[in-house]
Design a protein around this motif. Sequence first.
Motif, PDB file in Angstrom:
ATOM      1  N   GLY A 283       0.821  -1.120   0.135  1.00  0.00           N
ATOM      2  CA  GLY A 283      -0.117  -0.108  -0.065  1.00  0.00           C
ATOM      3  C   GLY A 283       0.693   1.217   0.053  1.00  0.00           C
ATOM      4  N   GLN A 284       1.982   1.267   0.575  1.00  0.00           N
ATOM      5  CA  GLN A 284       3.092   2.314   0.531  1.00  0.00           C
ATOM      6  C   GLN A 284       3.839   2.303  -0.778  1.00  0.00           C
ATOM      7  OE1 GLN A 284       5.400   1.377   4.095  1.00  0.00           O
ATOM      8  NE2 GLN A 284       3.740   2.101   5.370  1.00  0.00           N
ATOM      9  N   GLY A 285       3.612   1.414  -1.580  1.00  0.00           N
ATOM     10  CA  GLY A 285       4.338   1.611  -2.999  1.00  0.00           C
ATOM     11  C   GLY A 285       5.599   0.867  -2.792  1.00  0.00           C
ATOM     12  N   LYS A 286       6.052   0.079  -1.829  1.00  0.00           N
ATOM     13  CA  LYS A 286       7.365  -0.774  -1.813  1.00  0.00           C
ATOM     14  C   LYS A 286       7.419  -1.881  -2.521  1.00  0.00           C
ATOM     15  CE  LYS A 286       8.596   2.461   1.655  1.00  0.00           C
ATOM     16  NZ  LYS A 286       9.248   3.324   1.383  1.00  0.00           N
ATOM     17  N   GLY A 287       8.620  -2.136  -2.995  1.00  0.00           N
ATOM     18  CA  GLY A 287       8.846  -3.353  -3.870  1.00  0.00           C
ATOM     19  C   GLY A 287       9.296  -4.597  -2.940  1.00  0.00           C
ATOM     20  N   PRO A 288       9.321  -5.763  -3.745  1.00  0.00           N
ATOM     21  CA  PRO A 288       9.449  -7.005  -2.862  1.00  0.00           C
ATOM     22  C   PRO A 288      10.935  -7.103  -2.329  1.00  0.00           C
ATOM     23  CG  PRO A 288       9.737  -7.353  -5.220  1.00  0.00           C
ATOM     24  CD  PRO A 288       9.120  -5.710  -5.023  1.00  0.00           C
ATOM     25  N   LEU A 289      11.746  -6.386  -2.761  1.00  0.00           N
ATOM     26  CA  LEU A 289      13.306  -6.328  -2.103  1.00  0.00           C
ATOM     27  C   LEU A 289      13.164  -5.734  -0.665  1.00  0.00           C
ATOM     28  CD1 LEU A 289      15.658  -6.100  -5.136  1.00  0.00           C
ATOM     29  CD2 LEU A 289      14.838  -8.214  -4.177  1.00  0.00           C
ATOM     30  N   HIS A 290      12.525  -4.431  -0.496  1.00  0.00           N
ATOM     31  CA  HIS A 290      12.271  -3.498   0.597  1.00  0.00           C
ATOM     32  C   HIS A 290      11.585  -4.249   1.581  1.00  0.00           C
ATOM     33  CE1 HIS A 290      10.525  -0.792   3.104  1.00  0.00           C
ATOM     34  NE2 HIS A 290      11.721   0.013   3.070  1.00  0.00           N
TER      35      HIS A 290
ATOM     36  N   ASP B  26       1.192  -7.727  -8.980  1.00  0.00           N
ATOM     37  CA  ASP B  26       2.048  -7.315 -10.264  1.00  0.00           C
ATOM     38  C   ASP B  26       3.159  -6.365  -9.899  1.00  0.00           C
ATOM     39  OD1 ASP B  26       2.973  -6.651 -12.725  1.00  0.00           O
ATOM     40  OD2 ASP B  26       1.093  -6.298 -13.556  1.00  0.00           O
ATOM     41  N   TRP B  27       4.553  -6.888  -9.754  1.00  0.00           N
ATOM     42  CA  TRP B  27       5.449  -5.758  -9.289  1.00  0.00           C
ATOM     43  C   TRP B  27       5.673  -4.766 -10.174  1.00  0.00           C
ATOM     44  CZ3 TRP B  27       5.804  -5.487  -4.315  1.00  0.00           C
ATOM     45  CH2 TRP B  27       5.533  -6.764  -3.471  1.00  0.00           C
ATOM     46  N   LEU B  28       5.592  -5.248 -11.586  1.00  0.00           N
ATOM     47  CA  LEU B  28       5.647  -4.224 -12.465  1.00  0.00           C
ATOM     48  C   LEU B  28       4.898  -2.956 -12.713  1.00  0.00           C
ATOM     49  CD1 LEU B  28       7.123  -3.289 -15.104  1.00  0.00           C
ATOM     50  CD2 LEU B  28       5.832  -4.643 -16.607  1.00  0.00           C
ATOM     51  N   ALA B  29       3.466  -3.634 -12.454  1.00  0.00           N
ATOM     52  CA  ALA B  29       2.365  -2.459 -12.231  1.00  0.00           C
ATOM     53  C   ALA B  29       2.716  -1.638 -10.968  1.00  0.00           C
ATOM     54  CB  ALA B  29       1.174  -3.263 -12.381  1.00  0.00           C
ATOM     55  N   GLN B  30       3.260  -2.283 -10.137  1.00  0.00           N
ATOM     56  CA  GLN B  30       3.316  -1.487  -8.704  1.00  0.00           C
ATOM     57  C   GLN B  30       4.414  -0.640  -9.000  1.00  0.00           C
ATOM     58  OE1 GLN B  30       1.714  -1.690  -5.907  1.00  0.00           O
ATOM     59  NE2 GLN B  30       3.007  -1.506  -4.129  1.00  0.00           N
ATOM     60  N   ALA B  31       5.531  -0.685  -9.698  1.00  0.00           N
ATOM     61  CA  ALA B  31       6.670  -0.137  -9.592  1.00  0.00           C
ATOM     62  C   ALA B  31       6.310   1.170 -10.675  1.00  0.00           C
ATOM     63  CB  ALA B  31       7.859  -0.877 -10.515  1.00  0.00           C
ATOM     64  N   VAL B  32       5.599   0.952 -11.927  1.00  0.00           N
ATOM     65  CA  VAL B  32       4.925   1.925 -12.731  1.00  0.00           C
ATOM     66  C   VAL B  32       4.205   2.858 -12.033  1.00  0.00           C
ATOM     67  CG1 VAL B  32       3.456   2.264 -14.701  1.00  0.00           C
ATOM     68  CG2 VAL B  32       5.157   0.508 -14.806  1.00  0.00           C
ATOM     69  N   SER B  33       3.281   2.570 -11.195  1.00  0.00           N
ATOM     70  CA  SER B  33       2.494   3.288 -10.271  1.00  0.00           C
ATOM     71  C   SER B  33       3.270   4.195  -9.418  1.00  0.00           C
ATOM     72  CB  SER B  33       1.388   2.458  -9.421  1.00  0.00           C
ATOM     73  OG  SER B  33       0.835   3.126  -8.730  1.00  0.00           O
ATOM     74  N   ALA B  34       4.332   3.479  -8.736  1.00  0.00           N
ATOM     75  CA  ALA B  34       5.210   4.401  -7.578  1.00  0.00           C
ATOM     76  C   ALA B  34       5.999   5.328  -8.611  1.00  0.00           C
ATOM     77  CB  ALA B  34       6.070   3.627  -7.188  1.00  0.00           C
TER      78      ALA B  34
ATOM     79  N   GLN C 136      15.590   2.278  -4.705  1.00  0.00           N
ATOM     80  CA  GLN C 136      15.640   2.474  -3.584  1.00  0.00           C
ATOM     81  C   GLN C 136      14.180   2.059  -2.602  1.00  0.00           C
ATOM     82  OE1 GLN C 136      16.239   6.775  -3.320  1.00  0.00           O
ATOM     83  NE2 GLN C 136      18.627   6.588  -3.179  1.00  0.00           N
ATOM     84  N   ARG C 137      13.139   2.020  -3.764  1.00  0.00           N
ATOM     85  CA  ARG C 137      11.790   1.765  -3.185  1.00  0.00           C
ATOM     86  C   ARG C 137      11.823  -0.058  -2.900  1.00  0.00           C
ATOM     87  NH1 ARG C 137       6.772   4.220  -2.397  1.00  0.00           N
ATOM     88  NH2 ARG C 137       7.245   6.387  -2.011  1.00  0.00           N
ATOM     89  N   GLY C 138      12.875  -0.413  -3.608  1.00  0.00           N
ATOM     90  CA  GLY C 138      12.674  -2.231  -3.354  1.00  0.00           C
ATOM     91  C   GLY C 138      12.384  -2.860  -4.504  1.00  0.00           C
TER      92      GLY C 138
END
Length: 135
Positions: free
Chosen positions: A56-63, A88-96, A121-123
């Motif tokens: 929900g905070q827009g963080k990625g899986p590595l973070h 969908d991590w790609l969609a999450q990254a695009v959104s962030a 940095q977002r992970g």
Amino acid sequence: MDLLARREHGAQELVQKLTRKGFDDDCAIDAVGVLADEGLQCDERYAESVVSARIGQGKGPLHIRHGLKQSGIASSIIDAALLAADVDWLAQAVSAREKRFGAAPADDAREHARQMRFLLQRGFSAEIAHRALDA
């Protein structure tokens, strides 16, 4: 018990909080074990709640993975929580990226590098970050 009333906690985190409050290490470990046996403390539930909040905070899986590892959660539990999130991590990254920089693509190499650093940095992995910048 008060600590668990507010939010989920990992077992290691609870033990640390109890020892900071002056409880003996063995006593704290035993108390957390009893809470786990009664179903009041569960690392799986904790991992799922953290994964949901960080997504929900827009963080990625590595973070997310790093934060849970720091909390003493086992890798198998982390993997299961990330898989259960079905993101969908790609969609999450695009959104962030779009939330931070707008929908327009990076216009020069410096801006591209800036946006890339933001996603890393977002992970997000380098592969996902590259694909998000190309999307």
